[in-house]
Scaffold this active site. Structure first.
Site, PDB file in Angstrom:
ATOM      1  N   TYR A 282       8.777 -14.269   7.940  1.00 29.83           N
ATOM      2  CA  TYR A 282       9.309 -12.942   7.596  1.00 29.83           C
ATOM      3  C   TYR A 282      10.827 -12.924   7.804  1.00 29.83           C
ATOM      4  O   TYR A 282      11.590 -12.514   6.928  1.00 29.83           O
ATOM      5  CB  TYR A 282       8.611 -11.915   8.486  1.00 29.83           C
ATOM      6  CG  TYR A 282       9.171 -10.517   8.471  1.00 29.83           C
ATOM      7  CD1 TYR A 282       8.856  -9.622   7.454  1.00 29.83           C
ATOM      8  CD2 TYR A 282       9.995 -10.063   9.514  1.00 29.83           C
ATOM      9  CE1 TYR A 282       9.351  -8.319   7.467  1.00 29.83           C
ATOM     10  CE2 TYR A 282      10.492  -8.768   9.540  1.00 29.83           C
ATOM     11  CZ  TYR A 282      10.160  -7.901   8.513  1.00 29.83           C
ATOM     12  OH  TYR A 282      10.654  -6.617   8.527  1.00 29.83           O
TER      13      TYR A 282
HETATM   14  N1  LIG Z   1       9.292  -0.264  10.528  1.00 31.48           N
HETATM   15  C1  LIG Z   1      10.063  -1.091  11.182  1.00 31.48           C
HETATM   16  O1  LIG Z   1      10.102  -1.096  12.415  1.00 31.48           O
HETATM   17  C2  LIG Z   1      10.954  -2.053  10.427  1.00 31.48           C
HETATM   18  C3  LIG Z   1      11.821  -2.854  11.167  1.00 31.48           C
HETATM   19  C4  LIG Z   1      12.660  -3.736  10.508  1.00 31.48           C
HETATM   20  C5  LIG Z   1      12.657  -3.797   9.127  1.00 31.48           C
HETATM   21  N2  LIG Z   1      11.796  -3.019   8.423  1.00 31.48           N
HETATM   22  C6  LIG Z   1      11.838  -3.131   6.964  1.00 31.48           C
HETATM   23  O2  LIG Z   1      11.860  -1.854   6.371  1.00 31.48           O
HETATM   24  C7  LIG Z   1      11.184  -1.864   5.124  1.00 31.48           C
HETATM   25  C8  LIG Z   1      10.116  -0.789   5.098  1.00 31.48           C
HETATM   26  O3  LIG Z   1       9.267  -0.991   6.194  1.00 31.48           O
HETATM   27  P1  LIG Z   1       8.223   0.135   6.667  1.00 31.48           P
HETATM   28  O4  LIG Z   1       8.107   0.012   8.142  1.00 31.48           O
HETATM   29  O5  LIG Z   1       8.577   1.430   6.056  1.00 31.48           O
HETATM   30  O6  LIG Z   1       6.898  -0.491   6.041  1.00 31.48           O
HETATM   31  P2  LIG Z   1       5.565   0.143   5.465  1.00 31.48           P
HETATM   32  O7  LIG Z   1       5.397   1.552   5.915  1.00 31.48           O
HETATM   33  O8  LIG Z   1       4.492  -0.840   5.746  1.00 31.48           O
HETATM   34  O9  LIG Z   1       5.874   0.171   3.893  1.00 31.48           O
HETATM   35  C9  LIG Z   1       5.949  -0.999   3.153  1.00 31.48           C
HETATM   36  C10 LIG Z   1       6.067  -0.640   1.692  1.00 31.48           C
HETATM   37  O10 LIG Z   1       6.086  -1.864   0.943  1.00 31.48           O
HETATM   38  C11 LIG Z   1       5.104  -1.784  -0.068  1.00 31.48           C
HETATM   39  N3  LIG Z   1       4.536  -3.106  -0.316  1.00 31.48           N
HETATM   40  C12 LIG Z   1       3.721  -3.844   0.479  1.00 31.48           C
HETATM   41  N4  LIG Z   1       3.396  -5.010  -0.096  1.00 31.48           N
HETATM   42  C13 LIG Z   1       4.014  -4.997  -1.303  1.00 31.48           C
HETATM   43  C14 LIG Z   1       4.057  -5.903  -2.387  1.00 31.48           C
HETATM   44  N5  LIG Z   1       3.400  -7.062  -2.359  1.00 31.48           N
HETATM   45  N6  LIG Z   1       4.785  -5.566  -3.473  1.00 31.48           N
HETATM   46  C15 LIG Z   1       5.462  -4.399  -3.532  1.00 31.48           C
HETATM   47  N7  LIG Z   1       5.445  -3.489  -2.547  1.00 31.48           N
HETATM   48  C16 LIG Z   1       4.735  -3.792  -1.450  1.00 31.48           C
HETATM   49  C17 LIG Z   1       4.053  -0.835   0.441  1.00 31.48           C
HETATM   50  O11 LIG Z   1       3.368  -0.288  -0.681  1.00 31.48           O
HETATM   51  P3  LIG Z   1       1.842   0.233  -0.629  1.00 31.48           P
HETATM   52  O12 LIG Z   1       1.685   0.935   0.686  1.00 31.48           O
HETATM   53  O13 LIG Z   1       1.775   1.114  -1.804  1.00 31.48           O
HETATM   54  O14 LIG Z   1       0.965  -0.984  -0.753  1.00 31.48           O
HETATM   55  C18 LIG Z   1       4.885   0.190   1.185  1.00 31.48           C
HETATM   56  O15 LIG Z   1       5.372   1.172   0.330  1.00 31.48           O
HETATM   57  C19 LIG Z   1      10.637  -3.282   4.956  1.00 31.48           C
HETATM   58  O16 LIG Z   1      11.515  -4.041   4.161  1.00 31.48           O
HETATM   59  C20 LIG Z   1      10.608  -3.821   6.379  1.00 31.48           C
HETATM   60  O17 LIG Z   1      10.716  -5.219   6.425  1.00 31.48           O
HETATM   61  C21 LIG Z   1      10.949  -2.150   9.034  1.00 31.48           C
END
Ligand SMILES: NC(=O)c1ccc[n+]([C@@H]2O[C@H](COP(=O)([O-])OP(=O)(O)OC[C@H]3O[C@@H](n4cnc5c(N)ncnc54)[C@H](OP(=O)(O)O)[C@@H]3O)[C@@H](O)[C@H]2O)c1
Length: 248
Positions: free
Chosen positions: A151
């Site tokens: 990742y």
């Molecule tokens: N939350 C944290 O603590 C954190 C920390 C560091 C970085 N990030 C980054 O922030 C971003 C958003 O994270 P989040 O926490 O909001 O995650 P999340 O709630 O799990 O949301 C992930 C999103 O990505 C979509 N997704 C998953 N697999 C996919 C695929 N194969 N193709 C296209 N879309 C896909 C999901 O769509 P569906 O639900 O419709 O399947 C969902 O809308 C990510 O890039 C993550 O790496 C998050």
């Protein structure tokens, strides 16, 4: 302003969709498995008088990328937020145990998928002489955490992509940046025990973890006309824990 936000069906992407909508922007979100959740986001924005739509896009299935962008129509800003979590969930794999198939799948989706996505929006932005691209990355890319090596590697590639694109597209009015999230309190963080969240919060400068709304505000700035000439930057949200020995 028309913004395309990948992964707008939950978490940071969803909060970013609401943040753009509040500024009057037209918002198109993409979803993968969460068609219902995406429809709710669209409904909420429309109920508030905004313009929103949702399209399917699967970073693992590259054939879905061009049709999704075509369905969205010309975009002024792209927020590349979606992620294929892969082996980071539920807890990562030791580096020695990650099979070649997982390396291939993670890079295929999170690196090549995002590159192909950018290729779809770039010509239109160039023609119009304006564009904003924001990649959402993770502190894990730079900090290194045992477990999510695949990742983190894929996220780090986005930093290189942003730097290259900033130089290549800057003369056409297109600014490209990376917003680096630390641990952000979204639904994905719910399984993490409060004690662990408190520990991480204590290791940040502001002694608190960001919400999805906090990240959305950062992305909105980078990905809007308010950002006049900041480009090629890796901008770290304050939720990134443990960057300094002062935090110990
Ligand atoms: N939350 C944290 O603590 C954190 C920390 C560091 C970085 N990030 C980054 O922030 C971003 C958003 O994270 P989040 O926490 O909001 O995650 P999340 O709630 O799990 O949301 C992930 C999103 O990505 C979509 N997704 C998953 N697999 C996919 C695929 N194969 N193709 C296209 N879309 C896909 C999901 O769509 P569906 O639900 O419709 O399947 C969902 O809308 C990510 O890039 C993550 O790496 C998050």
């Amino acid at each position: 302003m028309h913004v395309l936000i990948t992964g707008g069906s939950s978490g940071i992407g969803k909060a970013t969709a609401f943040a753009y909508a509040e500024t009057g922007a037209r918002v198109t979100i993409t979803y993968n498995m969460g068609a219902d959740r995406a429809a709710e986001v669209v409904e909420r924005i429309r109920a508030g008088g905004g313009q929103a739509a949702a399209v399917h896009l699967d970073l693992e299935d590259h054939a879905t990328i061009a049709p999704a962008v075509a369905a969205a129509g010309p975009v002024d800003a792209l927020v590349a937020n979606a992620v294929r979590w892969g082996t980071i969930l539920p807890g990562g794999l030791a580096f020695k145990d990650v099979p070649a198939s997982e390396w291939a799948a993670a890079l295929h989706a999170n690196v090549t998928g995002n590159a192909l996505l950018v290729q779809q929006v770039l010509p239109g932005m160039r023609r119009r002489g304006f564009g904003r691209i924001v990649f959402v990355s993770s502190g894990i890319a730079e900090e290194g955490v045992p477990g999510p090596g695949v990742y983190g590697t894929a996220k780090m590639a986005l930093h290189g992509m942003a730097r290259a694109l900033a130089w290549e597209a800057g003369r056409d009015g297109i600014l490209v940046n990376v917003a680096v999230a630390g641990l952000t309190v979204t639904d994905a963080a719910r399984p993490i025990p409060q004690e662990a969240l408190d520990l991480l919060a204590a290791r940040t400068p502001s002694r608190r973890l960001s919400t999805a709304g906090d990240m959305a505000a950062l992305v909105l700035f980078l990905g809007s006309a308010a950002n006049r000439n900041l480009t090629g930057e890796i901008v770290r949200d304050g939720s990134n824990a443990g960057r300094s020995a002062h935090a110990l």
